[in-house]
Design a protein around this motif. Sequence first.
Motif, PDB file in Angstrom:
ATOM      1  N   GLU A  43       0.822  -1.216   0.000  1.00  0.00           N
ATOM      2  CA  GLU A  43       0.000   0.000   0.000  1.00  0.00           C
ATOM      3  C   GLU A  43       0.855   1.265   0.000  1.00  0.00           C
ATOM      4  O   GLU A  43       0.392   2.336  -0.436  1.00  0.00           O
ATOM      5  N   TYR A  44       2.112   1.151   0.442  1.00  0.00           N
ATOM      6  CA  TYR A  44       2.988   2.318   0.422  1.00  0.00           C
ATOM      7  C   TYR A  44       3.240   2.765  -1.028  1.00  0.00           C
ATOM      8  O   TYR A  44       3.095   3.945  -1.368  1.00  0.00           O
ATOM      9  N   PHE A  45       3.614   1.793  -1.864  1.00  0.00           N
ATOM     10  CA  PHE A  45       3.903   2.137  -3.258  1.00  0.00           C
ATOM     11  C   PHE A  45       2.628   2.582  -3.982  1.00  0.00           C
ATOM     12  O   PHE A  45       2.645   3.541  -4.757  1.00  0.00           O
ATOM     13  N   ALA A  97       2.045   6.171  -5.902  1.00  0.00           N
ATOM     14  CA  ALA A  97       1.647   6.245  -7.310  1.00  0.00           C
ATOM     15  C   ALA A  97       0.362   7.045  -7.481  1.00  0.00           C
ATOM     16  O   ALA A  97       0.226   7.827  -8.422  1.00  0.00           O
ATOM     17  N   LYS A  98      -0.577   6.853  -6.575  1.00  0.00           N
ATOM     18  CA  LYS A  98      -1.857   7.556  -6.692  1.00  0.00           C
ATOM     19  C   LYS A  98      -1.720   9.044  -6.372  1.00  0.00           C
ATOM     20  O   LYS A  98      -2.326   9.892  -7.019  1.00  0.00           O
ATOM     21  N   GLU A  99      -0.911   9.347  -5.366  1.00  0.00           N
ATOM     22  CA  GLU A  99      -0.734  10.749  -4.966  1.00  0.00           C
ATOM     23  C   GLU A  99       0.278  11.469  -5.850  1.00  0.00           C
ATOM     24  O   GLU A  99       0.308  12.702  -5.898  1.00  0.00           O
ATOM     25  N   ARG A 100       1.140  10.666  -6.512  1.00  0.00           N
ATOM     26  CA  ARG A 100       2.205  11.216  -7.377  1.00  0.00           C
ATOM     27  C   ARG A 100       3.123  12.159  -6.602  1.00  0.00           C
ATOM     28  O   ARG A 100       3.666  13.114  -7.138  1.00  0.00           O
ATOM     29  N   ALA A 144       0.325  -2.308 -11.743  1.00  0.00           N
ATOM     30  CA  ALA A 144      -0.738  -3.210 -12.183  1.00  0.00           C
ATOM     31  C   ALA A 144      -0.660  -4.539 -11.447  1.00  0.00           C
ATOM     32  O   ALA A 144      -1.686  -5.115 -11.062  1.00  0.00           O
ATOM     33  N   TYR A 145       0.575  -5.018 -11.218  1.00  0.00           N
ATOM     34  CA  TYR A 145       0.761  -6.270 -10.486  1.00  0.00           C
ATOM     35  C   TYR A 145       0.224  -6.155  -9.063  1.00  0.00           C
ATOM     36  O   TYR A 145      -0.493  -7.038  -8.581  1.00  0.00           O
ATOM     37  N   LEU A 146       0.566  -5.062  -8.378  1.00  0.00           N
ATOM     38  CA  LEU A 146       0.121  -4.888  -7.002  1.00  0.00           C
ATOM     39  C   LEU A 146      -1.393  -4.750  -6.913  1.00  0.00           C
ATOM     40  O   LEU A 146      -2.015  -5.263  -5.973  1.00  0.00           O
ATOM     41  N   LEU A 156       9.493   7.099   3.952  1.00  0.00           N
ATOM     42  CA  LEU A 156       8.845   6.626   2.737  1.00  0.00           C
ATOM     43  C   LEU A 156       9.800   6.703   1.547  1.00  0.00           C
ATOM     44  O   LEU A 156       9.767   5.844   0.658  1.00  0.00           O
ATOM     45  N   SER A 157      10.668   7.719   1.534  1.00  0.00           N
ATOM     46  CA  SER A 157      11.672   7.810   0.476  1.00  0.00           C
ATOM     47  C   SER A 157      12.632   6.633   0.534  1.00  0.00           C
ATOM     48  O   SER A 157      13.011   6.055  -0.499  1.00  0.00           O
ATOM     49  N   GLN A 158      13.038   6.250   1.763  1.00  0.00           N
ATOM     50  CA  GLN A 158      13.924   5.098   1.929  1.00  0.00           C
ATOM     51  C   GLN A 158      13.227   3.808   1.493  1.00  0.00           C
ATOM     52  O   GLN A 158      13.840   2.934   0.876  1.00  0.00           O
ATOM     53  N   TYR A 159      11.928   3.707   1.812  1.00  0.00           N
ATOM     54  CA  TYR A 159      11.149   2.522   1.411  1.00  0.00           C
ATOM     55  C   TYR A 159      11.174   2.376  -0.104  1.00  0.00           C
ATOM     56  O   TYR A 159      11.435   1.287  -0.638  1.00  0.00           O
ATOM     57  N   LEU A 160      10.931   3.488  -0.823  1.00  0.00           N
ATOM     58  CA  LEU A 160      10.896   3.438  -2.278  1.00  0.00           C
ATOM     59  C   LEU A 160      12.263   3.089  -2.849  1.00  0.00           C
ATOM     60  O   LEU A 160      12.377   2.288  -3.781  1.00  0.00           O
TER      61      LEU A 160
END
Length: 311
Positions: free
Chosen positions: A7-9, A13-16, A66-68, A32-36
Amino acid sequence: MFVKNPEYFLTIAKERSISKAAEQLYLSQPYLSQYLAKLEHTLGVALMDRSHTPLTLTTAGEVFYAYLERQSYLDRQLFSDLRDIQDRNRPVLHIGVSPWRGAMLLPDILPLFTPQFPDVQVVLHEAAVPELTKLAEDSVIDFCIMHIPSDLTELSYELIMREHVFLIGHKSHPLLRGLDSPYDRPLQFTQLRQLERERIIMLPSDWRLAKLLHNTFSVLNIDPQNILVTTNNTTAINLAAENMGFAFLQESGISRTPYLDRLACFTIGDPPLTCPTAVVYKKNGFLSPAARAFIDLTKEFYRRFNRDGNF
């Protein structure tokens, strides 16, 4: 592949934006930057194009997104199916159709489908065509049977067939009197201009079939003067059967009317004008074996309308 905190990614993607996503998730922006960054390192590809503001997905990012989404949908479906088994609930198949198509399809398909899946409960969502698209996008229904929608951003489809569009009118109308053009052997109607001052019963102008017809009128420089708009094909058929005007309908919507003996049916144009009918469902969604079986039975049902192999 197991992805931790997908859900983080999805939120990024949704919030851009990493900062906006962090606010939504109640996380710090650095975290969150480290997560990405770790996620991209693990996958070995860049998922976000950071040269743009707002952020955009790379090609790899679009595939991963799309996979997620599909994984999330499958997870929800799995838990729902397991819960139904545990609670001994019947599995449910949600199908979207317009009211007239449901009245035409179900009496033919359900008797074939039920013996194969006796425990499946079918729920029919009857709605106007524009509403069916929204139901599919929101995963309220497993699939719907309708025209191909103009916006396929969130949807996929399988073409069933291209149905002939019929002009229907009462046999006793002066324009049709003496013409032998039954439903199963329709003639081509070549005098559309003669309908300019006749009452024409049409679906709303933003519906696929109406758009096709208005385009045909425009090409032929025909300007109908008396249009009665309805959202119900059954209303159109009944009015035509009472000699209250001419209607344009896809041929499968006429097959079950009790008034075929009163009506003359005609194709339009050469080659005949057709309108595509499709099974539409959520992109990357999950089709259960029951859903796939119903779709296959629907395709087989529509083969009887395939007069010229035009799929």
